[in-house]
Motif scaffolding. Structure first.
Motif, PDB file in Angstrom:
ATOM      1  N   ASP A   1       0.319   1.007 -10.123  1.00 55.49           N
ATOM      2  CA  ASP A   1      -0.262   1.242  -9.016  1.00 55.49           C
ATOM      3  C   ASP A   1      -0.595   2.896  -9.022  1.00 55.49           C
ATOM      4  N   MET A   2      -1.991   3.296  -8.820  1.00 53.92           N
ATOM      5  CA  MET A   2      -2.143   4.816  -8.668  1.00 53.92           C
ATOM      6  C   MET A   2      -1.413   5.477  -7.764  1.00 53.92           C
TER       7      MET A   2
ATOM      8  N   SER B   1       4.993 -17.280   0.928  1.00 53.04           N
ATOM      9  CA  SER B   1       4.089 -16.282   1.075  1.00 53.04           C
ATOM     10  C   SER B   1       3.250 -15.652  -0.137  1.00 53.04           C
ATOM     11  N   LYS B   2       2.305 -15.017  -0.030  1.00 51.15           N
ATOM     12  CA  LYS B   2       1.364 -14.413  -1.219  1.00 51.15           C
ATOM     13  C   LYS B   2       1.122 -13.384  -1.147  1.00 51.15           C
ATOM     14  N   ASN B   3       1.105 -12.573  -2.282  1.00 46.30           N
ATOM     15  CA  ASN B   3       0.696 -11.336  -2.358  1.00 46.30           C
ATOM     16  C   ASN B   3      -0.587 -11.224  -3.547  1.00 46.30           C
ATOM     17  N   TRP B   4      -1.285 -10.231  -3.172  1.00 45.89           N
ATOM     18  CA  TRP B   4      -2.486  -9.747  -4.043  1.00 45.89           C
ATOM     19  C   TRP B   4      -2.773  -8.373  -3.959  1.00 45.89           C
ATOM     20  N   PHE B   5      -3.169  -7.931  -5.328  1.00 45.15           N
ATOM     21  CA  PHE B   5      -3.179  -6.480  -5.507  1.00 45.15           C
ATOM     22  C   PHE B   5      -4.377  -6.317  -6.569  1.00 45.15           C
ATOM     23  N   VAL B   6      -5.431  -5.422  -6.068  1.00 42.37           N
ATOM     24  CA  VAL B   6      -6.520  -5.198  -6.927  1.00 42.37           C
ATOM     25  C   VAL B   6      -6.649  -3.648  -6.928  1.00 42.37           C
ATOM     26  N   GLN B   7      -7.219  -3.161  -8.029  1.00 36.31           N
ATOM     27  CA  GLN B   7      -7.280  -1.589  -8.030  1.00 36.31           C
ATOM     28  C   GLN B   7      -8.383  -0.926  -9.173  1.00 36.31           C
ATOM     29  N   GLY B   8      -9.095  -0.065  -8.963  1.00 34.99           N
ATOM     30  CA  GLY B   8     -10.125   0.492 -10.010  1.00 34.99           C
ATOM     31  C   GLY B   8      -9.803   1.847 -10.070  1.00 34.99           C
ATOM     32  N   THR B   9      -9.998   2.384 -11.129  1.00 34.05           N
ATOM     33  CA  THR B   9      -9.645   4.031 -11.225  1.00 34.05           C
ATOM     34  C   THR B   9     -10.717   4.359 -12.233  1.00 34.05           C
TER      35      THR B   9
ATOM     36  N   ILE C   1      -9.578   3.589  -5.894  1.00 37.16           N
ATOM     37  CA  ILE C   1      -9.282   2.704  -4.992  1.00 37.16           C
ATOM     38  C   ILE C   1      -8.600   1.404  -4.982  1.00 37.16           C
ATOM     39  N   SER C   2      -7.749   1.245  -4.320  1.00 36.16           N
ATOM     40  CA  SER C   2      -6.963  -0.057  -4.397  1.00 36.16           C
ATOM     41  C   SER C   2      -6.649  -0.671  -3.025  1.00 36.16           C
ATOM     42  N   TYR C   3      -6.435  -2.150  -3.207  1.00 36.01           N
ATOM     43  CA  TYR C   3      -6.439  -2.955  -2.048  1.00 36.01           C
ATOM     44  C   TYR C   3      -5.226  -4.046  -2.354  1.00 36.01           C
ATOM     45  N   GLY C   4      -4.487  -4.215  -1.255  1.00 38.55           N
ATOM     46  CA  GLY C   4      -3.416  -5.095  -1.358  1.00 38.55           C
ATOM     47  C   GLY C   4      -3.081  -5.869  -0.195  1.00 38.55           C
ATOM     48  N   MET C   5      -2.748  -7.137   0.037  1.00 37.92           N
ATOM     49  CA  MET C   5      -2.454  -7.955   1.089  1.00 37.92           C
ATOM     50  C   MET C   5      -1.103  -8.763   0.625  1.00 37.92           C
ATOM     51  N   SER C   6      -0.344  -8.824   1.536  1.00 39.34           N
ATOM     52  CA  SER C   6       0.865  -9.709   1.730  1.00 39.34           C
ATOM     53  C   SER C   6       0.563 -10.687   2.720  1.00 39.34           C
ATOM     54  N   ARG C   7       0.615 -12.020   2.790  1.00 42.42           N
ATOM     55  CA  ARG C   7       0.284 -13.083   3.819  1.00 42.42           C
ATOM     56  C   ARG C   7       1.559 -14.140   3.928  1.00 42.42           C
ATOM     57  N   ASN C   8       1.852 -14.633   4.799  1.00 44.70           N
ATOM     58  CA  ASN C   8       3.046 -15.621   5.142  1.00 44.70           C
ATOM     59  C   ASN C   8       2.108 -16.724   5.177  1.00 44.70           C
ATOM     60  N   ASP C   9       2.372 -17.929   4.798  1.00 46.44           N
ATOM     61  CA  ASP C   9       1.909 -19.392   4.900  1.00 46.44           C
ATOM     62  C   ASP C   9       2.148 -19.855   6.341  1.00 46.44           C
ATOM     63  N   ARG C  10       3.398 -19.617   6.847  1.00 48.44           N
ATOM     64  CA  ARG C  10       3.631 -20.153   8.566  1.00 48.44           C
ATOM     65  C   ARG C  10       4.146 -19.532   9.209  1.00 48.44           C
TER      66      ARG C  10
END
Length: 383
Positions: free
Chosen positions: A149-150, A297-305, A316-325
């Protein structure tokens, strides 16, 4: 709640010391290095007050206020790191201790003496055996995401409930779950056809629910973590997993087994770099292992430098953590997401100056949304 968060949201410190001091003492080489950093961060919060571990809400994002300012650590704490290495017979051996500390507190007169001995281990190995490690260190699962992670040398999500007395969060809780520090016995295989395998027996941990009562405990079975990695010519790809049995702490609370996995890839080609990581499973947690109990739950993370010059890197970086229920442990939290844009300027081989802008959003299962806008300006020295 704030004190509980400070104890949980720990930023890791896995960077190598920059040109640390080496001291020869008989058969040993003793290395002394460290990290110091500070960032001016300002955040403002708006929208609904989402429950649970909602990083974009006023309660956590802005420390209970509409806006807040802190001059403190970014994702890394300050640290003093020492190691001793030697070649004895057929084995390379190493002992390592890392001691860490926070910059910002809520008092100008109280002692700021809390320290975190996050790393204390020794290892031995060779080309045919691989490396065996015994002691306390970061986990295997999730290390590629946070180390890549930058914002590791910046702040990322400048969450005020954690930055005062501890650190900012980077993309912890909004892109990946914290890598964690554990007592462990770990093995790294020799590299074969650009592939290495890591396996660790880890001291089991209780759940860390933060915003609810503790519901689970551990017994005799250890946690197990493992990873397979391919690395060659700027490309890395990995598959990882971890599992642990959690036992209900009270009658009526069912036992469950944490079972999570991740997959990721990173590429560095000349000035450009890309990182993508995905985590999912049962008991993954927002900040740490099973901190929401038996929830998928799920996590996804993307980044470009991209390095525009030898000294300046933009990203720039973007991430999300999300619960299924929606469940008891989530307290209504559906997701956290963070986007950060940053500029990282190497003043010299020791100091990097940093400027970041970011936004963190937290959404509830009932449709409510809280938002934290913020920025960070400061720097870090590695010595």
């Amino acid at each position: 709640m704030r004190k509980m968060l400070l104890g949980c949201a720990v930023a890791l410190c896995g960077l190598p010391a920059a040109q640390a001091v080496d001291i020869k003492a008989g058969d040993w080489t003793v290395n002394v290095g460290g990290i110091v950093n500070a960032y001016y961060t300002h955040v403002s919060c708006s929208g609904a007050e989402v429950g649970g571990l909602a990083l974009g809400s006023r309660a956590i994002g802005c420390g209970g206020e509409d806006g807040r300012t802190t001059i403190g650590n970014g994702l890394l704490p300050n640290g003093l790191v020492t190691s001793a290495t030697s070649r004895q017979g057929d084995y390379d051996i190493k002992a390592h201790i890392g001691i860490y500390h926070a910059t910002a507190t809520d008092s100008a007169i109280d002692q700021n003496s809390d320290v975190d001995v996050r790393q204390a281990y020794f290892s031995f190995g060779n080309e045919s055996l691989g490396t065996v490690k015994l002691g306390r260190d970061n986990g295997i699962f999730g290390n590629n995401a946070i180390f890549g992670d930058m914002t590791l040398i910046g702040a990322g999500a400048a969450t005020q409930a954690t930055q005062r007395g501890r650190v900012a969060l980077g993309h912890i809780g909004a892109g990946y779950t914290y890598v964690g520090y554990y007592g462990q016995i770990a093995w790294t295989s020799p590299k074969v056809s650009d592939i290495t395998v890591d396996v660790a027996l880890v001291s089991p941990v209780d759940d860390s629910p933060i915003v609810a009562a503790k519901r689970y405990k551990t017994k005799s079975a250890p946690q197990v973590q493992a990873q397979v990695m391919y690395a060659a010519e700027g490309l890395k790809a990995w598959l990882g997993a971890k599992t642990q049995k959690f036992y209900g702490a009270e009658t009526g609370i069912d036992d469950f087994t944490m079972a999570v996995y991740e997959a990721g890839v990173s590429w560095q080609g000349g000035p450009a770099g890309v990182l993508v990581n995905y985590q999912a499973g049962r008991g993954l947690g927002i900040l740490s292992d099973a901190d929401q109990g038996d929830v998928r739950s799920k996590n996804w993370f993307v980044q470009g430098t991209y390095k525009t010059t030898e000294k300046l890197k933009l990203g720039i970086s973007y991430g999300m953590s999300r619960n299924d229920r929606d469940a008891v442990g989530t307290a209504g939290l559906r997701s956290n997401a963070n986007v950060t844009a940053g500029a990282y300027y190497s003043l010299n081989s020791f100091i990097t100056l940093v400027a970041e802008l970011g936004q963190t959003k937290s959404k509830a299962f009932n449709g409510g949304e809280g938002k934290m806008n913020g920025g960070a300006v400061g720097g870090i020295i590695l010595f």
